[in-house]
Motif scaffolding. Structure first.
Motif, short mmCIF file in Angstrom:
data_model
loop_
_atom_site.label_atom_id
_atom_site.label_comp_id
_atom_site.label_asym_id
_atom_site.label_seq_id
_atom_site.Cartn_x
_atom_site.Cartn_y
_atom_site.Cartn_z
N ASP A 1 48.81 48.26 64.02
CA ASP A 1 49.77 47.23 64.41
C ASP A 1 48.98 46.11 65.09
O ASP A 1 48.41 46.31 66.16
CB ASP A 1 50.81 47.81 65.35
CG ASP A 1 51.89 46.80 65.73
OD1 ASP A 1 51.74 45.61 65.38
OD2 ASP A 1 52.87 47.19 66.39
N LEU A 2 48.97 44.91 64.48
CA LEU A 2 48.20 43.79 65.02
C LEU A 2 49.06 42.82 65.80
O LEU A 2 48.58 41.77 66.24
CB LEU A 2 47.47 43.07 63.89
CG LEU A 2 46.44 43.90 63.13
CD1 LEU A 2 45.85 43.09 61.98
CD2 LEU A 2 45.34 44.40 64.05
N GLY A 3 50.34 43.12 65.96
CA GLY A 3 51.23 42.24 66.71
C GLY A 3 52.16 41.47 65.79
O GLY A 3 52.17 41.66 64.57
N LYS A 4 52.95 40.59 66.38
CA LYS A 4 53.93 39.82 65.62
C LYS A 4 53.42 38.40 65.37
O LYS A 4 52.95 37.73 66.27
CB LYS A 4 55.27 39.75 66.36
CG LYS A 4 56.05 41.05 66.33
CD LYS A 4 57.43 40.86 66.95
CE LYS A 4 58.25 42.15 66.86
NZ LYS A 4 59.61 41.97 67.44
N MET A 5 53.56 37.97 64.12
CA MET A 5 53.24 36.60 63.75
C MET A 5 54.43 35.69 64.03
O MET A 5 55.57 36.07 63.80
CB MET A 5 52.89 36.51 62.26
CG MET A 5 51.49 36.92 61.91
SD MET A 5 51.15 36.49 60.18
CE MET A 5 49.40 36.87 60.11
N GLN A 6 54.12 34.50 64.51
CA GLN A 6 55.13 33.46 64.66
C GLN A 6 54.73 32.35 63.69
O GLN A 6 53.94 31.48 64.03
CB GLN A 6 55.17 32.95 66.11
CG GLN A 6 55.30 34.04 67.15
CD GLN A 6 56.63 34.76 67.08
OE1 GLN A 6 57.64 34.18 66.69
NE2 GLN A 6 56.65 36.02 67.45
N THR A 7 55.25 32.40 62.48
CA THR A 7 54.78 31.48 61.46
C THR A 7 55.42 30.10 61.58
O THR A 7 56.53 29.96 62.10
CB THR A 7 55.04 32.03 60.05
OG1 THR A 7 56.44 32.22 59.85
CG2 THR A 7 54.31 33.35 59.85
N ARG A 8 54.73 29.12 61.08
CA ARG A 8 55.18 27.73 61.16
C ARG A 8 56.52 27.57 60.44
O ARG A 8 56.66 27.95 59.28
CB ARG A 8 54.14 26.82 60.54
CG ARG A 8 54.44 25.35 60.70
CD ARG A 8 53.31 24.51 60.14
NE ARG A 8 53.54 23.09 60.37
CZ ARG A 8 52.71 22.14 59.96
NH1 ARG A 8 51.61 22.46 59.31
NH2 ARG A 8 52.99 20.88 60.20
N VAL B 1 47.02 47.70 52.37
CA VAL B 1 48.17 46.81 52.26
C VAL B 1 48.47 46.23 53.63
O VAL B 1 48.58 46.97 54.62
CB VAL B 1 49.41 47.56 51.73
CG1 VAL B 1 50.57 46.60 51.54
CG2 VAL B 1 49.09 48.27 50.42
N SER B 2 48.61 44.91 53.69
CA SER B 2 49.00 44.27 54.94
C SER B 2 50.43 43.76 54.83
O SER B 2 50.76 43.02 53.90
CB SER B 2 48.07 43.10 55.27
OG SER B 2 48.53 42.40 56.40
N PHE B 3 51.27 44.18 55.77
CA PHE B 3 52.61 43.64 55.89
C PHE B 3 52.70 42.73 57.11
O PHE B 3 53.79 42.53 57.67
CB PHE B 3 53.64 44.77 55.97
CG PHE B 3 53.83 45.50 54.67
CD1 PHE B 3 54.61 44.96 53.66
CD2 PHE B 3 53.21 46.72 54.45
CE1 PHE B 3 54.78 45.63 52.46
CE2 PHE B 3 53.37 47.39 53.25
CZ PHE B 3 54.16 46.84 52.25
N GLY B 4 51.55 42.20 57.54
CA GLY B 4 51.52 41.24 58.65
C GLY B 4 52.08 41.81 59.93
O GLY B 4 51.52 42.76 60.51
N SER B 5 53.20 41.26 60.38
CA SER B 5 53.83 41.69 61.63
C SER B 5 54.25 43.16 61.59
O SER B 5 54.45 43.77 62.64
CB SER B 5 55.06 40.83 61.91
OG SER B 5 54.70 39.49 62.13
N VAL C 1 41.10 41.32 58.06
CA VAL C 1 42.50 40.90 58.06
C VAL C 1 42.62 39.57 58.82
O VAL C 1 42.31 39.50 60.01
CB VAL C 1 43.40 41.96 58.73
CG1 VAL C 1 44.86 41.53 58.63
CG2 VAL C 1 43.20 43.33 58.09
N PRO C 2 43.08 38.50 58.16
CA PRO C 2 43.32 37.23 58.85
C PRO C 2 44.67 37.26 59.56
O PRO C 2 45.62 37.87 59.07
CB PRO C 2 43.30 36.21 57.71
CG PRO C 2 43.75 36.99 56.51
CD PRO C 2 43.30 38.41 56.71
N PHE C 3 44.76 36.58 60.70
CA PHE C 3 46.01 36.57 61.48
C PHE C 3 46.19 35.21 62.12
O PHE C 3 46.27 35.06 63.34
CB PHE C 3 45.96 37.67 62.56
CG PHE C 3 47.29 38.29 62.88
CD1 PHE C 3 47.77 39.37 62.17
CD2 PHE C 3 48.07 37.79 63.92
CE1 PHE C 3 49.00 39.96 62.48
CE2 PHE C 3 49.30 38.36 64.23
CZ PHE C 3 49.76 39.45 63.51
#
Length: 327
Positions: A68-75, A47-51, A93-95
């Motif tokens: 933990d792959l870091g924080k996304m800054q989404t458009r 399961v990916s919860f992104g940030s 996992v895409p990021f």
């Protein structure tokens, strides 16, 4: 939180809280903080919860590892939604976001990083397709700038192709030795690309076929018995094309009582199911003509794609999970 339900009764089997965090972005009002779909290899659940991290659980709900792959800054702070993909012992996992975008491959058993490739992409909500061709497994990813294929084992870039419109969300699908990618935001693009491609094939004769009159924005296409079914943008307008040639089978046709669509179409037993955001599902007979055989409505908003298992079809509404079964 991750939950599991009994298929036959709907009773809750287990629930696991994998993390509790304060959101750093507001998100779009149609999105949630758990928009990505879980994926399983039959032994573990990913399961990916992104940030908020990527988690691996056993099938009893116990967390085995997390990353933990870091924080996304989404458009425009629209929120996150790309799902991971698994093949063999590798989880991809895409990021893609407004920061430093990348795609990463993790060891499915341990969570350790195997490879990472930076990507010149803005926020993308598409899920990768992992598929084997001529003894080599490719990871095909859509993107605003490029469609790209990576080697699953090494992360090496195999081929790339420009030409997609912005904000691609639909997942790639495979037919025979081609992969079909599409997007429908501020422009339409459907490309059928041979998996035998090498290097940059933008504007080359390598591309099998291209169409630019209609394509989906949020929903992915349905590939069923040689036909592609999809809606135009997010509208309740159906289009169908021959997947091998791109030839039009069903021209733009309004779906009855459906105005907006986020859920991807699904099919079984010669029928195609399309669900609108208001909970209306229209059932079509598969073929080259537009023939409605049934129409039903659940009194709840539905954005998630339906799932068919045997004689049962599952709908995840805004507040409830539904199972519709053959009597």
């Amino acid at each position: 939180m991750v939950l599991a339900y009994d298929r036959a009764s709907g009773a809750e089997v287990w629930r696991s809280t994998v993390t509790e965090q304060v959101p750093h972005e507001a998100g779009h009002n149609t999105n949630t903080f758990a928009s990505a779909s879980p994926v399983s290899d039959g032994e573990r659940l990913y399961v990916s919860f992104g940030s908020r991290g990527v988690y691996c659980l056993d099938l009893n709900g116990k967390t085995l590892w997390s990353r933990d792959l870091g924080k996304m800054q989404t458009r425009a702070q629209f929120g996150e939604g790309s799902s991971p993909a698994v093949s063999g012992d590798t989880l991809v996992v895409p990021f893609d976001h407004e920061g430093e975008s990348f795609i990463v491959a993790l060891d499915a058993k341990s969570g350790e990083e195997r490879w990472r490739q930076t990507r010149d992409e803005q926020t993308t909500w598409s899920t990768p397709l992992i598929t084997e061709f001529n003894g080599r497994t490719q990871v095909v990813t859509n993107g605003s700038n490029r469609v790209r294929s990576y080697d699953l084992a090494t992360g090496e870039l195999i081929w790339e192709c420009g030409g997609q419109a912005g904000n691609p969300i639909p997942s790639p699908v495979r037919f025979e030795d081609n992969v079909i990618v599409m997007t429908g935001f501020r422009g339409y693009a459907i490309y059928s690309i041979p998996l035998s491609s090498k290097g940059d094939i933008t504007d080359s004769e390598t591309i099998t076929w291209i169409e630019e009159d209609a394509a989906p924005y949020v929903p992915s296409p349905l590939l069923y018995q040689g036909q592609l079914y999809f809606v135009k943008a997010n509208n309740g307008v159906l289009v169908s094309r021959d997947v091998k040639t791109g030839e039009l089978r069903i021209d733009q046709t309004r779906l009855p009582d459906i105005s907006t669509v986020y859920a991807s179409p699904v099919a079984a037993n010669g029928y195609v199911y399309l669900t609108g955001r208001d909970g209306t599902t229209v059932v079509l007979k598969h073929g080259n003509s537009f023939e409605v055989v049934a129409k039903n409505k659940l009194d709840e908003e539905i954005d998630a794609s339906a799932a068919i298992v045997g004689d049962e079809i599952f709908f995840r509404g805004k507040q409830h999970l539904y199972c519709v079964a053959k009597e």
